[in-house]
Structures are given as C-alpha cells and as structure tokens.
Design an enzyme around this catalytic site. Structure first.
Site, mmCIF file in Angstrom:
data_model
loop_
_atom_site.group_PDB
_atom_site.id
_atom_site.type_symbol
_atom_site.label_atom_id
_atom_site.label_comp_id
_atom_site.label_asym_id
_atom_site.label_seq_id
_atom_site.Cartn_x
_atom_site.Cartn_y
_atom_site.Cartn_z
ATOM 1 C CD GLU A 76 8.321 12.144 -15.361
ATOM 2 O OE1 GLU A 76 7.475 12.688 -14.659
ATOM 3 O OE2 GLU A 76 9.185 12.784 -15.995
ATOM 4 C CG HIS A 86 -1.683 -1.217 1.460
ATOM 5 N ND1 HIS A 86 -2.929 -1.475 0.934
ATOM 6 C CD2 HIS A 86 -1.338 -2.343 2.159
ATOM 7 C CE1 HIS A 86 -3.320 -2.686 1.316
ATOM 8 N NE2 HIS A 86 -2.370 -3.242 2.051
ATOM 9 C CE LYS A 105 11.405 19.481 -11.202
ATOM 10 N NZ LYS A 105 10.020 19.257 -10.900
#
Ligand code: ARG
Length: 457
Positions: free
Chosen positions: A290, A156, A283
């Site tokens: 992705e 989970h 960043k």
C-alpha cells in the site's frame, strides 16, 4: 560569518531571511560532488596557467582535507553561508588562506549548482539502473519457475481469458525494462558538463572545458552558456522517468493487494511484509504494498513541483531553481527505497496455485476459444461471436459451465460444432493454443523469457 558576496552590501541579512533563503539544510548532500567538481576545476585553472600551479595544488589538498572532514562528520555546516558551495569555499579559505579565493575564478554558483546536481543524478540513476536490473532478473526467474501455472487474465477487473502466471509476471518485467531504457537514455542529457558557463555569459579566462569534462567523465560539454545555467530539463526528465516507473510499481503493488485479499486469495504475503491490526486480531495487512502504491503520488507531486517552478522563468538562472533539489532528492530516495525492497517482497510471496487454477476454469473464460474454434470451422468472426454469446447465455440460464454441456446441446447452436470443441474449452488447452508471438502459450512465454534474458545481459 562574512558572506563571499558581502563586498557590495552595507546591511546584514536578517536571521529570518537567512533561514528563508538557505539551502544548506538540504543541499549539503551534494558535498561530495561539489568537492569533486571543484578539484577538477582547480586542476584545469592551474593547467591553463590561470592560477599558479602551487596554488592549484594547495587548493586541491585543502579540498581533499575538507572531504575527509565531512566524511568523518567533523565539518560544521552553517546556514549563514547559505549553501553547500559557499560552505565549502569558505572552509577552504579558512584552511589555505587567500589562495582559496582563487578557486572561484571562471566559475559561478549558477554553473556549479547545475554541475553538482548532474553529478549527483548521474550516480543516482546508475544506482537505480542496477536496482531495476535486479528486479527484472527476479521477475524473470520467478516467471521461469512458475511456467505452466494458469491464472485468470483480466480486463476491466473481470475475468477475461486464462493466461500463464509467468506471462503476467513478464508483463511487469517488460515495463521495468522500458523504465531502465528510458533512464539509461536520460543519462545522455544528464551527463553534459555545464561548468564554464559561469554566471550566464561564459568567461574571458582561457578555460579548457573539454579537459574538465574528461576529468569528470562527462560525455559532452554544454553548447550555450545561457541555456547551461537556465536548464533543468535533465532533472525534469529524471523525475518523469521516475513517475512512470513508480506508476508501474503502483500497479504491481495494487495487484499484490488485490491478490492477497480473501476475495482473490491468489497469494499469501510473508509476515515480513505485512502488519497486523491493533484492533482486529485476525488481520494481516499488505501495508508495504500500500505504501508503494501511495509513494507513487509523492513522486508525481515532485515532477509537478519542478514543472511549475520552471514554468515561465525568464532566462537565465533564477533563485526559484533552488527548489529543484528537494524534489529530486525525495524522488531518488523514494525510488531507491522502493526498488530495494520490491524484489524481496515478491520473492517472499507464496502462490496459492490451486486457487488460481480453479478460478481460471470458471466464468466462461474460454468463450473466446469457442468463437475462434468456429472461425476455424469457416464462420466469420462476428457470427462466431454471436453464436458463442448465445451459448454463454444458455449456460448462465441453466447454471452450467461450458464444460458441462453435451455435444447435442452445442450442436443446437451450430451444426459446425463437433466433439473436438471439448479440446478447446479447458483453460490449459486455451493457454496452449495462444502460440502467437508474444502470446501466452508456454512455448511463446518461454521464447519471450529467452529474448528478455539476452536483453538483460
Ligand atoms: N543555492 C543556490 C541553488 O541551489 C545556488 C545557486 C545560487 N546562485 C545565485 N546566483 N544565487 O540554486
């Protein structure tokens, strides 16, 4: 250009209809297989005396020339000639004259297109199997190098129990190994010769289909001419294997994305597999992972397209089936490209081992070990679970970790708890104790790696 089927027609096809119906823009990538199939067919026709031997030889020589022309980029594909089959046949007739017209004896484009696609898929699947083996080897090597490093295992997306990083990596190796097995098995259905089914009914010519199969390396010859031209199961099977495979890729990609976040901080991706932001100078984005995650979607889409195309089609061949190829090509391209870079991306990540190990110790991840400890001291598991739950509750209220309680605190929950409880509550002890077959102890994982390597060979 005159169409091979023009005999019955009086009105010319309009440009827009030609553009709408052509498939040469995408099926030209089948050219090699189309020629290979035609050479085998011509050899069979001449061996069987269906066409004179010298005509057979001229056809084969002509096809080989066309092969070289296409290979060297000297061939002009024409949309007027619709597809790869007619483009090559027309070129052959231009080259060797009327003799070229003998090639299409005892054959139709319906069995020919299935043949080409099967040959193409056979080669592509074999290539993918090699890429999968590389990926599995890479994961196994990495698991071996990292043996001993402990990370939190999750259910989970909540920390559950400490596990070995190697065990986590091997979980992916197992997934990709099943993909390899599935794809390998699909070859048994792909590698069946459809040629000789002709349009749908077979032929009155004395063909030798076994001979064509042996020339082209097929394991079997299709049994039913109608099924042979109507069937795209082999392509669907490939697409579904690819969908499951990409699902696995998307899961490892997702973990790379999560693990490289500030919040997890388990890994750092190499600059080579990340990109910067045009706005935020600090960043480093995991774009490659992705895109792997997202490309899974298009592979699912391709499977869905072909399922829908085939649904409810009456026997046998229908032009709808022309739309099978882009789904298959796109899937092969996506899977091949993904598997070609995944191993190097994995290899280039650096693990922040300290951070992983600190996280494994935190958050009561060894609570289950206390419960199992109490079971070994004679309590039923449910009771042990209840007591351990209370211990955890107590720690949360006091802001302590399991390691911080002293023995008298433990004893207040159960007199059966002794000093040796401290041997089970640290992450390393917890991991070492999971000696069950397939468990996460270093011993079990080493054995798993050993068995896996044998399978890889
Ligand atoms: N271009 C067609 C395809 O890709 C080849 C088969 C055409 N057969 C026919 N009867 N029109 O499916």
């Amino acid at each position: 250009m005159k169409k091979p089927w023009a005999g019955r027609f009086t009105v010319k096809t309009s440009r827009s209809v030609e553009d709408y119906t052509e498939s040469i823009s995408f099926d030209k990538r089948l050219w090699k297989y189309d020629i290979e199939g035609s050479i085998a067919h011509a050899r069979m026709l001449s061996k069987q005396g269906i066409i004179p031997k010298r005509c057979g030889s001229r056809i084969v020589a002509g096809l080989r020339e066309i092969y070289r022309e296409i290979e060297e980029g000297r061939f002009r594909f024409s949309a007027e000639l619709e597809d790869i089959h007619m483009n090559i046949e027309a070129a052959l007739i231009r080259k060797v004259g009327d003799v070229g017209g003998m090639l299409h004896t005892a054959r139709s484009r319906n069995d020919q297109v299935s043949l080409d696609l099967r040959l193409y898929l056979r080669a592509s699947v074999r290539e993918i199997l090699v890429l999968l083996t590389d990926l599995e080897t890479m994961l196994t090597d990495m698991a071996e190098t990292m043996l001993g490093v402990i990370i939190p295992g999750y259910t989970h997306t909540q920390r559950a129990q400490p596990v070995l990083l190697s065990h986590h990596l091997m979980a992916y190796a197992q997934m990709f190994d099943r993909d390899r097995a599935r794809l390998g098995d699909s070859l048994r259905r792909i590698n069946v010769l459809p040629l000789g089914a002709c349009a749908l009914a077979g032929t009155s010519m004395p063909v030798d289909r076994q001979y064509v199969a042996s020339l082209l390396g097929f394991d079997a010859v299709s049994e039913n001419s109608m099924d042979s031209v109507a069937d795209r199961d082999f392509a669907l099977e490939f697409l579904s294997c690819a969908a499951v495979l990409m699902m696995h890729v998307s899961r490892i990609a997702e973990e790379i994305i999560l693990w490289s976040s500030e919040e997890f901080g388990f890994i750092e991706l190499s600059d080579a597999f990340t990109t910067g932001s045009s706005l935020m100078p600090q960043k480093k984005n995991p774009d490659v992972a992705e895109l792997m995650r997202s490309k899974t979607g298009r592979v699912y889409g391709n499977l869905m397209s072909l399922l829908v195309i085939m649904k409810g089609l009456p026997l046998t061949y229908n032009r709808d089936m022309q739309e099978d190829k882009e789904a298959v090509f796109d899937t092969v391209d996506t899977v091949t490209a993904t598997l070609s870079i995944l191993p190097s991306m994995l290899k280039s990540m650096s693990f922040r081992i300290e951070r992983m190990e600190n996280s494994s110790d935190a958050a009561f991840s060894t609570a289950t070990d206390i419960a199992e400890y109490l079971v070994k001291k004679g309590l039923p598991f449910r009771t042990a679970h209840e007591i351990t739950g209370k211990i955890v509750r107590f720690c949360i209220d006091k802001g302590k970790r399991l390691q911080d309680l002293d023995i008298s605190a433990y004893k207040s929950f159960s007199p059966r708890i002794e000093k040796d409880v401290f041997d089970v509550i640290d992450a390393a002890a917890s991991v070492n104790a999971k000696k069950s077959y397939g468990g996460t102890s270093p011993q079990s994982v080493r054995a798993q790696i050993g068995r896996f390597r044998k399978r890889l060979k």
